[in-house]
Write a protein that holds these residues in place. Structure first.
Motif, PDB file in Angstrom:
ATOM      1  N   THR A   1       0.868  -1.178   0.000  1.00 16.64           N
ATOM      2  CA  THR A   1       0.000   0.000   0.000  1.00 16.64           C
ATOM      3  C   THR A   1       0.904   1.228   0.000  1.00 16.64           C
ATOM      4  O   THR A   1       2.077   1.147   0.374  1.00 16.64           O
ATOM      5  CB  THR A   1      -0.923   0.037   1.238  1.00 16.64           C
ATOM      6  OG1 THR A   1      -0.106  -0.048   2.406  1.00 16.64           O
ATOM      7  CG2 THR A   1      -1.926  -1.098   1.215  1.00 16.64           C
ATOM      8  N   CYS A   2       0.350   2.353  -0.439  1.00 17.53           N
ATOM      9  CA  CYS A   2       1.181   3.551  -0.556  1.00 17.53           C
ATOM     10  C   CYS A   2       0.311   4.799  -0.514  1.00 17.53           C
ATOM     11  O   CYS A   2      -0.918   4.711  -0.535  1.00 17.53           O
ATOM     12  CB  CYS A   2       1.961   3.525  -1.878  1.00 17.53           C
ATOM     13  SG  CYS A   2       0.886   3.580  -3.322  1.00 17.53           S
ATOM     14  N   GLY A   3       0.973   5.918  -0.490  1.00 14.60           N
ATOM     15  CA  GLY A   3       0.291   7.187  -0.671  1.00 14.60           C
ATOM     16  C   GLY A   3       0.344   7.566  -2.146  1.00 14.60           C
ATOM     17  O   GLY A   3       1.359   7.322  -2.804  1.00 14.60           O
TER      18      GLY A   3
ATOM     19  N   PHE B   1       7.329   6.524   7.710  1.00 11.12           N
ATOM     20  CA  PHE B   1       5.957   6.776   7.250  1.00 11.12           C
ATOM     21  C   PHE B   1       5.647   8.269   7.439  1.00 11.12           C
ATOM     22  O   PHE B   1       4.813   8.823   6.728  1.00 11.12           O
ATOM     23  CB  PHE B   1       5.000   5.934   8.105  1.00 11.12           C
ATOM     24  CG  PHE B   1       3.545   5.999   7.725  1.00 11.12           C
ATOM     25  CD1 PHE B   1       3.032   5.163   6.742  1.00 11.12           C
ATOM     26  CD2 PHE B   1       2.677   6.867   8.380  1.00 11.12           C
ATOM     27  CE1 PHE B   1       1.677   5.196   6.408  1.00 11.12           C
ATOM     28  CE2 PHE B   1       1.328   6.906   8.057  1.00 11.12           C
ATOM     29  CZ  PHE B   1       0.818   6.069   7.065  1.00 11.12           C
TER      30      PHE B   1
ATOM     31  N   GLN C   1       8.083  11.167   4.551  1.00 10.66           N
ATOM     32  CA  GLN C   1       6.955  11.150   3.614  1.00 10.66           C
ATOM     33  C   GLN C   1       6.192  12.479   3.693  1.00 10.66           C
ATOM     34  O   GLN C   1       5.076  12.589   3.178  1.00 10.66           O
ATOM     35  CB  GLN C   1       6.008   9.977   3.892  1.00 10.66           C
ATOM     36  CG  GLN C   1       6.619   8.641   3.515  1.00 10.66           C
ATOM     37  CD  GLN C   1       5.637   7.474   3.549  1.00 10.66           C
ATOM     38  OE1 GLN C   1       4.439   7.640   3.385  1.00 10.66           O
ATOM     39  NE2 GLN C   1       6.174   6.288   3.750  1.00 10.66           N
TER      40      GLN C   1
ATOM     41  N   ARG D   1       4.758  13.943   6.238  1.00 10.96           N
ATOM     42  CA  ARG D   1       3.641  14.081   7.198  1.00 10.96           C
ATOM     43  C   ARG D   1       4.117  14.993   8.323  1.00 10.96           C
ATOM     44  O   ARG D   1       5.204  14.785   8.875  1.00 10.96           O
ATOM     45  CB  ARG D   1       3.211  12.711   7.731  1.00 10.96           C
ATOM     46  CG  ARG D   1       2.507  11.863   6.690  1.00 10.96           C
ATOM     47  CD  ARG D   1       1.910  10.590   7.279  1.00 10.96           C
ATOM     48  NE  ARG D   1       0.905  10.034   6.394  1.00 10.96           N
ATOM     49  CZ  ARG D   1       1.152   9.117   5.451  1.00 10.96           C
ATOM     50  NH1 ARG D   1       2.368   8.648   5.285  1.00 10.96           N
ATOM     51  NH2 ARG D   1       0.173   8.688   4.676  1.00 10.96           N
TER      52      ARG D   1
ATOM     53  N   LEU E   1       4.283   6.748  -2.860  1.00 13.72           N
ATOM     54  CA  LEU E   1       5.207   7.015  -1.752  1.00 13.72           C
ATOM     55  C   LEU E   1       4.968   5.949  -0.685  1.00 13.72           C
ATOM     56  O   LEU E   1       3.856   5.834  -0.155  1.00 13.72           O
ATOM     57  CB  LEU E   1       4.924   8.424  -1.225  1.00 13.72           C
ATOM     58  CG  LEU E   1       5.805   9.052  -0.165  1.00 13.72           C
ATOM     59  CD1 LEU E   1       7.278   8.915  -0.489  1.00 13.72           C
ATOM     60  CD2 LEU E   1       5.450  10.524   0.000  1.00 13.72           C
ATOM     61  N   GLU E   2       6.011   5.140  -0.419  1.00 15.88           N
ATOM     62  CA  GLU E   2       5.910   4.089   0.603  1.00 15.88           C
ATOM     63  C   GLU E   2       7.296   3.807   1.168  1.00 15.88           C
ATOM     64  O   GLU E   2       8.100   4.736   1.225  1.00 15.88           O
ATOM     65  CB  GLU E   2       5.200   2.831   0.055  1.00 15.88           C
ATOM     66  CG  GLU E   2       5.502   2.459  -1.377  1.00 15.88           C
ATOM     67  CD  GLU E   2       6.793   1.697  -1.533  1.00 15.88           C
ATOM     68  OE1 GLU E   2       7.884   2.298  -1.417  1.00 15.88           O
ATOM     69  OE2 GLU E   2       6.736   0.503  -1.832  1.00 15.88           O
ATOM     70  N   MET E   3       7.584   2.568   1.583  1.00 12.65           N
ATOM     71  CA  MET E   3       8.822   2.345   2.336  1.00 12.65           C
ATOM     72  C   MET E   3       9.650   1.124   1.909  1.00 12.65           C
ATOM     73  O   MET E   3      10.609   0.778   2.596  1.00 12.65           O
ATOM     74  CB  MET E   3       8.483   2.209   3.839  1.00 12.65           C
ATOM     75  CG  MET E   3       7.820   3.439   4.420  1.00 12.65           C
ATOM     76  SD  MET E   3       7.456   3.309   6.179  1.00 12.65           S
ATOM     77  CE  MET E   3       5.962   2.324   6.153  1.00 12.65           C
TER      78      MET E   3
ATOM     79  N   ALA F   1      -3.753   6.216   0.628  1.00 16.49           N
ATOM     80  CA  ALA F   1      -3.862   7.596   1.106  1.00 16.49           C
ATOM     81  C   ALA F   1      -3.670   8.516  -0.094  1.00 16.49           C
ATOM     82  O   ALA F   1      -2.833   8.241  -0.950  1.00 16.49           O
ATOM     83  CB  ALA F   1      -2.768   7.868   2.139  1.00 16.49           C
TER      84      ALA F   1
HETATM   85  N1  URA Z   1       2.237   3.199   3.205  1.00 12.48           N
HETATM   86  C1  URA Z   1       3.112   4.232   3.274  1.00 12.48           C
HETATM   87  O1  URA Z   1       4.315   4.028   3.490  1.00 12.48           O
HETATM   88  N2  URA Z   1       2.631   5.492   3.145  1.00 12.48           N
HETATM   89  C2  URA Z   1       1.325   5.764   2.937  1.00 12.48           C
HETATM   90  O2  URA Z   1       0.952   6.939   2.838  1.00 12.48           O
HETATM   91  C3  URA Z   1       0.423   4.673   2.858  1.00 12.48           C
HETATM   92  C4  URA Z   1       0.914   3.405   2.983  1.00 12.48           C
END
Ligand code: URA
Length: 333
Positions: free
Chosen positions: A112-114, A228, A232, A234, A260-262, A288
């Motif tokens: 999952t990611c942004g 995260f 990213q 936040r 954008l994720e990890m 997201a």
């Molecule tokens: N995983 C992430 O690393 N970021 C996000 O915004 C959603 C999932």
């Protein structure tokens, strides 16, 4: 019973099981679907060819909580591995599986990611076809620059180098910021892109478009951050993160950035350095929407995990690989 490990350089136990994933040769297929959680691995294992009494699914959870499930998809041996989150966990998954699998491998990450910018939107499947960049928090910025920025700004205003009012920017790759004639580290560093495997990317994009429709699939660049939160973009008040402009800077520097994720960067970087032995690609469900702050409703995620899982498993089962040898193929039957 506690296993004993030999060889601090690459520890394995007496049965040849790796240190973190706990699997050994013959238990993992050369085609691997890497997912972010145990529950997703279990959910997607239901998409595998039905087990028969003579051929049950292989399933093992390591002491560190990595679950490996091996079965078949469209008749082809595949493994689903829960990778958890972050670059070190992806490092375990790629290196420890490489150590126990013979022949060329294909690894697809479904995470999952942004969604960073349009056209990527909530619930889309975002494919890192343009590769991935790493974003790292740079502690040297706080060690060297904290409190000095305002001094530098005051002594160098107006700036000569086009950096408006001496504010730090995160564009570029060097991790250095310039304040008038002075330079120093920036709070975040971004790497150059590492590529994805083009064949696997094209296969996955075609499969994903078939499953969810072409308007729900976006190919572009991925960024993998070491948090995260801070790296990213936040924001919050508990920590001094200096990341208010990070997302805008990333978008300005990378018009094709979608996700954008990890984890994806670590997967693609290791595949790049695998001496041609690993083909890799990352795809993620946009959980997201970073430009609107919307977050996917949980009940919609499972359906998307299944769609993405089917597309990923199909691409994995059908990508061409050199090997494995007849002997290796035998051990997985
Ligand atoms: N995983 C992430 O690393 N970021 C996000 O915004 C959603 C999932």
């Amino acid at each position: 019973h506690k296993p004993t490990y030999k060889n601090a350089n690459f520890p394995t136990d007496g049965e040849g099981r790796t240190y973190h994933l706990g699997t050994k040769e013959g238990e993992v297929a050369p085609r691997i679907l890497s997912v972010g959680s145990v529950s997703r691995a279990l959910l997607l294992s239901k998409l595998l060819d039905p087990p028969t009494p003579g051929r049950p699914l292989f399933q093992r959870t390591s002491s560190r909580g990595f679950l490996t499930i091996t079965g078949r998809y469209d008749g082809e041996p595949v493994s689903i591995v829960s990778t958890h989150m972050g670059q070190p966990n992806m490092d375990f998954v790629v290196r420890e599986n490489r150590a126990i699998v013979r022949g060329q491998m294909a690894i697809v990450r479904l995470g999952t990611c942004g969604a960073v910018q349009r056209p990527a939107k909530l619930g889309d499947l975002l494919i890192a076809a343009h590769g991935s960049i790493a974003i790292r928090r740079n502690p040297d910025y706080w060690t060297l620059m904290d409190g000095r920025e305002s001094l530098l700004r005051a002594s160098n205003s107006p700036t000569r180098n086009g950096t408006a009012n001496g504010t730090t920017t995160t564009n570029g790759n060097s991790g250095a910021a310039t304040y008038g004639g002075f330079s120093g580290p920036k709070p975040y560093m971004t790497s150059l892109p590492v590529p994805a495997n083009p064949q696997l990317a094209a296969l996955l994009a075609a499969e994903a478009a078939q499953v969810v429709g072409p308007d729900r699939v976006v190919e572009g660049l991925n960024a993998s951050a070491d948090s995260f939160y801070s790296s990213q973009g936040r924001t919050g008040s508990d920590f001094d993160d200096r990341n208010e402009g990070l997302l805008a800077d990333l978008v300005a520097a990378h018009p094709d950035l979608v996700s954008l994720e990890m984890e994806t960067f670590q997967l693609l970087d290791l595949a790049r350095c695998s001496k041609g032995s690993i083909k890799a690609i990352g795809m993620c469900v946009a959980l997201a929407e970073r430009y609107s702050n919307a977050f996917l409703e949980y009940h919609k995620l499972e359906e998307l995990e299944i769609s993405g899982g089917n597309a990923a498993l199909r691409a994995l089962a059908h990508v061409s690989l050199d090997g494995p040898s007849e002997a290796e193929a035998e051990t997985l039957k």
